[in-house]
Design an enzyme around this catalytic site. Structure first.
Site: not given
Ligand code: TRP
Length: 325
Positions: A113, A192, A195
């Site tokens: 992140k 995988k 979105k």
């Protein structure tokens, strides 16, 4: 087993896809049958990255509605918003004092992140797993249905519980991951389903939208022409059949694909039919909930009230043990 509490966190977004549904929510619904389950919509976690304040409440409500529509219904579990139970934050601070900074900077998700949001590497992002530990342990939950990507965070929650118990006295169980984590591949057949990669099928998408994505989706790469025999065991679309298509129809696809009896488009049409049939009741319930947002708010508020009672008891014990009376 039956008496153990279950807790998991839900990101405040209504854009959930069949990977989320098959990989997580469906298992949670299963767990509600014989466990006391707490599901928390993690708004305080969500603010650690940039977000839109004007649509935030809508996203939270939508997340609640989708999850209820998928089966987390009132009476079967508690579903509430994290910030409605402020004791999560209180325990978060206590746990921050039981956590070494080095552990946090080493977290895979933090590193990822921090890279993705390099202009906003804030302390909340670093402390994210501490709050997650508080979410779980404030209810003394010992079963946490999460995917592989969260195992490191769960390991930290266990360490925090152990460290607290050793330092101040036994309060917390050491939570464990539970449930088989089902990994659903995206329409690209390579990653995988997610979105952000745009390779997903949304749970609330219409049959037309779903067909538009399904039609060009990857199948067995060796099946180039319609006349080529296919290998269903190498076909990503076939893995979806395994989730949605009844046995006899699935077997038909499996056999006919290998004989080039049906083409990939035929096979996808059959999948489309069964996939849409599976999503229809969820979408129907969702539309009903949309008409009655107050019943959703009541469920969230009522759950928060019940959760808070337990959270306050835990905090009272924590304060007592820590000499914070
Ligand atoms: N970090 C989790 C995720 O991104 C969400 C989460 C927050 C969570 N608190 C939790 C999961 C407590 C399990 C238990 O998926």
């Amino acid at each position: 087993m039956e008496n153990k509490r279950v807790m998991s966190g839900i990101q405040p977004t209504g854009d959930i896809h069949i990977g989320n549904y098959l990989g997580a929510i469906r298992q949670w619904v299963e767990l509600t049958r014989n466990h006391q389950c707490f599901f928390v919509i993690v708004d305080y976690h969500a603010i650690t990255i940039d977000y839109d304040t004007t649509t935030f409440q809508d996203s939270i409500l939508k997340a609640a509605m989708v999850n209820i529509a998928c089966g987390l219904e009132p009476g079967t579990c508690l579903l509430f918003v994290q910030s409605h139970v402020p004791e999560h934050m209180e325990l978060n601070w206590v746990f921050a004092s039981c956590t070494m900074v080095g552990r946090l900077t080493n977290m895979t998700q933090f590193k990822e992140k921090a890279q993705q949001h390099e202009t906003n590497v804030n302390a909340g992002l670093l402390n994210y797993p501490i709050l997650q530990a508080a979410d779980i342990l404030i209810y003394k939950a010992s079963l946490v249905p999460v995917g592989e990507d969260q195992l490191q965070h769960l390991e930290l929650a266990r360490d925090i519980a152990r460290r607290f118990n050793r330092k101040f006295g036994e309060i917390f169980p050491e939570p464990e991951a539970c449930g088989k984590s089902v990994r659903v591949m995206g329409l690209d057949g390579e990653n995988k389903m997610s979105k952000s990669l745009g390779n997903h099928l949304g749970v609330l998408e219409t049959p037309e939208e779903i067909w538009k994505k399904l039609a060009p989706a990857k199948t067995d790469v060796q099946r180039v022409r319609r006349a080529d025999p296919g290998r269903p065991w190498m076909c990503n679309i076939y893995t979806y059949h395994e989730f949605f298509t009844p046995e006899d129809r699935r077997q038909y696809c499996y056999d006919q694909c290998q004989e080039a009896g049906i083409g990939c488009v035929d096979c996808k049409r059959i999948l489309h039919e069964h996939l849409c049939a599976a999503l229809a009741p969820i979408q129907g319930r969702y539309r009903e909930l949309e008409q009655h947002p107050d019943t959703v708010r009541d469920f969230l508020n009522d759950s928060a009230r019940q959760a808070r009672e337990i959270a306050q008891q835990t905090m009272a014990e924590v304060r007592h043990k820590m000499g914070l009376r």
